[in-house]
Design a protein around this motif. Structure first.
Motif, PDB file in Angstrom:
ATOM      1  N   TRP A  10       3.880   7.472   3.347  1.00  0.00           N
ATOM      2  CA  TRP A  10       4.461   6.965   4.214  1.00  0.00           C
ATOM      3  C   TRP A  10       4.566   5.473   4.147  1.00  0.00           C
ATOM      4  CZ3 TRP A  10       0.295   9.139   8.124  1.00  0.00           C
ATOM      5  CH2 TRP A  10       0.130  10.889   8.125  1.00  0.00           C
ATOM      6  N   ARG A  11       5.638   4.941   4.739  1.00  0.00           N
ATOM      7  CA  ARG A  11       5.803   3.460   4.461  1.00  0.00           C
ATOM      8  C   ARG A  11       5.713   3.017   6.107  1.00  0.00           C
ATOM      9  NH1 ARG A  11       9.806  -0.719   5.334  1.00  0.00           N
ATOM     10  NH2 ARG A  11      11.593   1.098   5.234  1.00  0.00           N
ATOM     11  N   CYS A  12       4.626   2.154   6.159  1.00  0.00           N
ATOM     12  CA  CYS A  12       4.478   1.755   7.539  1.00  0.00           C
ATOM     13  C   CYS A  12       4.508   0.140   7.775  1.00  0.00           C
ATOM     14  CB  CYS A  12       2.775   2.251   8.158  1.00  0.00           C
ATOM     15  SG  CYS A  12       2.476   3.982   7.817  1.00  0.00           S
ATOM     16  N   GLY A  13       5.510  -0.071   8.583  1.00  0.00           N
ATOM     17  CA  GLY A  13       5.694  -1.564   8.631  1.00  0.00           C
ATOM     18  C   GLY A  13       6.630  -1.769   7.495  1.00  0.00           C
ATOM     19  N   ASP A  14       6.338  -3.356   6.897  1.00  0.00           N
ATOM     20  CA  ASP A  14       7.165  -3.628   5.837  1.00  0.00           C
ATOM     21  C   ASP A  14       6.394  -3.552   4.400  1.00  0.00           C
ATOM     22  OD1 ASP A  14       8.863  -4.967   7.394  1.00  0.00           O
ATOM     23  OD2 ASP A  14       7.641  -6.545   7.724  1.00  0.00           O
ATOM     24  N   ASP A  15       4.943  -3.389   4.280  1.00  0.00           N
ATOM     25  CA  ASP A  15       4.726  -3.198   3.020  1.00  0.00           C
ATOM     26  C   ASP A  15       3.205  -2.462   3.002  1.00  0.00           C
ATOM     27  OD1 ASP A  15       2.941  -4.964   4.037  1.00  0.00           O
ATOM     28  OD2 ASP A  15       2.792  -6.495   2.373  1.00  0.00           O
ATOM     29  N   LEU A  16       2.872  -1.727   4.069  1.00  0.00           N
ATOM     30  CA  LEU A  16       1.694  -0.980   4.082  1.00  0.00           C
ATOM     31  C   LEU A  16       2.067   0.613   4.087  1.00  0.00           C
ATOM     32  CD1 LEU A  16      -1.251  -1.390   4.836  1.00  0.00           C
ATOM     33  CD2 LEU A  16      -0.814  -0.815   7.222  1.00  0.00           C
ATOM     34  N   PHE A  17       1.285   1.374   3.174  1.00  0.00           N
ATOM     35  CA  PHE A  17       1.608   2.537   2.717  1.00  0.00           C
ATOM     36  C   PHE A  17       0.290   3.559   2.907  1.00  0.00           C
ATOM     37  CE2 PHE A  17       4.529  -0.312   0.514  1.00  0.00           C
ATOM     38  CZ  PHE A  17       5.624   0.507   0.521  1.00  0.00           C
ATOM     39  N   ALA A  18       0.736   4.776   3.457  1.00  0.00           N
ATOM     40  CA  ALA A  18      -0.470   5.768   3.538  1.00  0.00           C
ATOM     41  C   ALA A  18       0.246   6.802   2.410  1.00  0.00           C
ATOM     42  CB  ALA A  18      -0.526   6.487   4.569  1.00  0.00           C
ATOM     43  N   VAL A  19      -0.768   7.227   1.446  1.00  0.00           N
ATOM     44  CA  VAL A  19      -0.479   8.169   0.477  1.00  0.00           C
ATOM     45  C   VAL A  19      -1.400   9.256   0.548  1.00  0.00           C
ATOM     46  CG1 VAL A  19      -0.031   8.621  -1.759  1.00  0.00           C
ATOM     47  CG2 VAL A  19       0.497   6.218  -0.919  1.00  0.00           C
ATOM     48  N   VAL A  20      -0.992  10.376   0.955  1.00  0.00           N
ATOM     49  CA  VAL A  20      -1.605  11.718   0.957  1.00  0.00           C
ATOM     50  C   VAL A  20      -1.416  12.578  -0.073  1.00  0.00           C
ATOM     51  CG1 VAL A  20      -2.102  13.592   2.647  1.00  0.00           C
ATOM     52  CG2 VAL A  20      -1.583  11.328   3.528  1.00  0.00           C
ATOM     53  N   HIS A  21      -2.581  13.271  -0.515  1.00  0.00           N
ATOM     54  CA  HIS A  21      -2.266  14.357  -1.410  1.00  0.00           C
ATOM     55  C   HIS A  21      -3.010  15.556  -1.033  1.00  0.00           C
ATOM     56  CE1 HIS A  21      -2.050  16.532  -5.174  1.00  0.00           C
ATOM     57  NE2 HIS A  21      -2.117  15.763  -5.867  1.00  0.00           N
ATOM     58  N   LEU A  22      -2.571  16.702  -0.717  1.00  0.00           N
ATOM     59  CA  LEU A  22      -2.952  17.861  -0.078  1.00  0.00           C
ATOM     60  C   LEU A  22      -3.711  18.503  -0.985  1.00  0.00           C
ATOM     61  CD1 LEU A  22      -0.023  18.775   2.050  1.00  0.00           C
ATOM     62  CD2 LEU A  22      -2.240  17.563   2.777  1.00  0.00           C
ATOM     63  N   MET A  23      -3.477  18.486  -2.061  1.00  0.00           N
ATOM     64  CA  MET A  23      -4.489  19.444  -3.340  1.00  0.00           C
ATOM     65  C   MET A  23      -4.403  20.727  -3.004  1.00  0.00           C
ATOM     66  SD  MET A  23      -5.421  17.000  -5.506  1.00  0.00           S
ATOM     67  CE  MET A  23      -6.546  18.138  -6.511  1.00  0.00           C
TER      68      MET A  23
END
Length: 292
Positions: A61-74
């Protein structure tokens, strides 16, 4: 584990509900989920979700300009979309992301909690998590052939190696190899050009077909019961059941917690593949063919 088709359908649903919406609050119930501390997870709060994409089996997920949330569900991590402010389930719940449109819950079944959340700043930090595999639905035959033959490995290992191919896992590799009528134990450099071309075409058609199947099942709702063991699969998870192509019983190899399903008649000329565990125990009594 959700693979390319399942992740694609998740992304479809999340984009409809999260794009251009602010993340109002992040609630973490399981600290083991977080794999980073700087920036803190609270930095996501107040940011606008600008994009959601896939990177291998991860969601970015790109949040705002340069913040990212990266999720791995496994293996057993899943998303659930609930009314805004929904409580996090006690036993299975990892986190909740509250938005004006609702709440996204992240849950994980089973005793081993392997799902992960990275909060990162900048595309360069995100790129460090990328295993570098080829995108199978974007590659041409030449690029696919180069990735496949980069190492002399079994087809099963090659297709599921995230450094070679992005988003293909245990379940869809089984389906692909059955349709292509190729043994999971065949070495990549043993394949002739016609077999590589057949495998390439099957990878493309099988993954696209499964995306279409899952999209049709989901409709306008949110993906539920996301699993690699889909009842419409031909071979994966179907040990002992008749092969839809020849009616022979589906076989399996179980090793180090991973299962490979295949049809001996369609894929290995009737030969049963040793599983490096039970076959060693039986020794000379191990059946070599379906007839045995």
């Amino acid at each position: 584990m959700p693979e390319l088709p399942e992740i694609t359908v998740y992304i479809d649903a999340l984009r409809k509900r999260m794009l251009d919406q602010p993340i109002e609050r992040v609630r973490i119930a399981s600290p083991s989920l977080l794999r980073t501390f700087d920036p803190p997870v609270q930095a996501l709060e107040g940011s606008i979700v600008r994009d959601i994409r896939r990177m291998g089996k991860r969601l970015v997920w790109r949040c705002g300009d340069d913040l990212f949330a990266v999720v791995h569900l496994m293996l057993t991590g899943r998303f659930q979309w609930k009314p805004r402010g929904a409580a996090i389930p006690r036993k299975l719940g990892h986190a909740a992301f509250d938005l004006p449109t609702g709440t996204l819950l992240l849950t994980e079944a089973g005793p081993k909690k392997r799902a992960s959340l990275h909060v990162l700043r900048g595309e360069a930090a995100v790129a460090e998590l990328d295993r570098g595999g080829l995108e199978p639905l974007e590659a041409d035959l030449a690029a696919f052939t180069e990735a496949l033959r980069a190492e002399n490995r079994t087809l099963k290992r090659a297709l599921t190696d995230p450094r070679r191919f992005s988003g293909i896992g245990n379940a869809h590799s089984d389906e692909i190899l059955l349709i292509a009528r190729l043994s999971p134990a065949r070495l990549t450099r043993q394949l002739v050009d016609d077999e590589v071309a057949r495998l390439y075409t099957t990878v493309q058609s099988s993954l696209r077909e499964w995306i279409d199947i899952l999209r049709a099942e989901t409709g306008d709702g949110f993906p539920a019961q996301v699993t690699a063991f889909h009842p419409r699969m031909a071979v994966h998870g179907k040990f002992g059941q008749p092969c839809p192509q020849c009616d022979s019983p589906i076989q399996r190899i179980v090793y180090a917690g991973h299962e490979t399903n295949y049809c001996a008649r369609c894929q290995t000329g009737g030969r049963l593949l040793a599983d490096r565990a039970f076959s060693r125990l039986l020794g000379e009594d191990w059946p070599r063919t379906l007839e045995d």
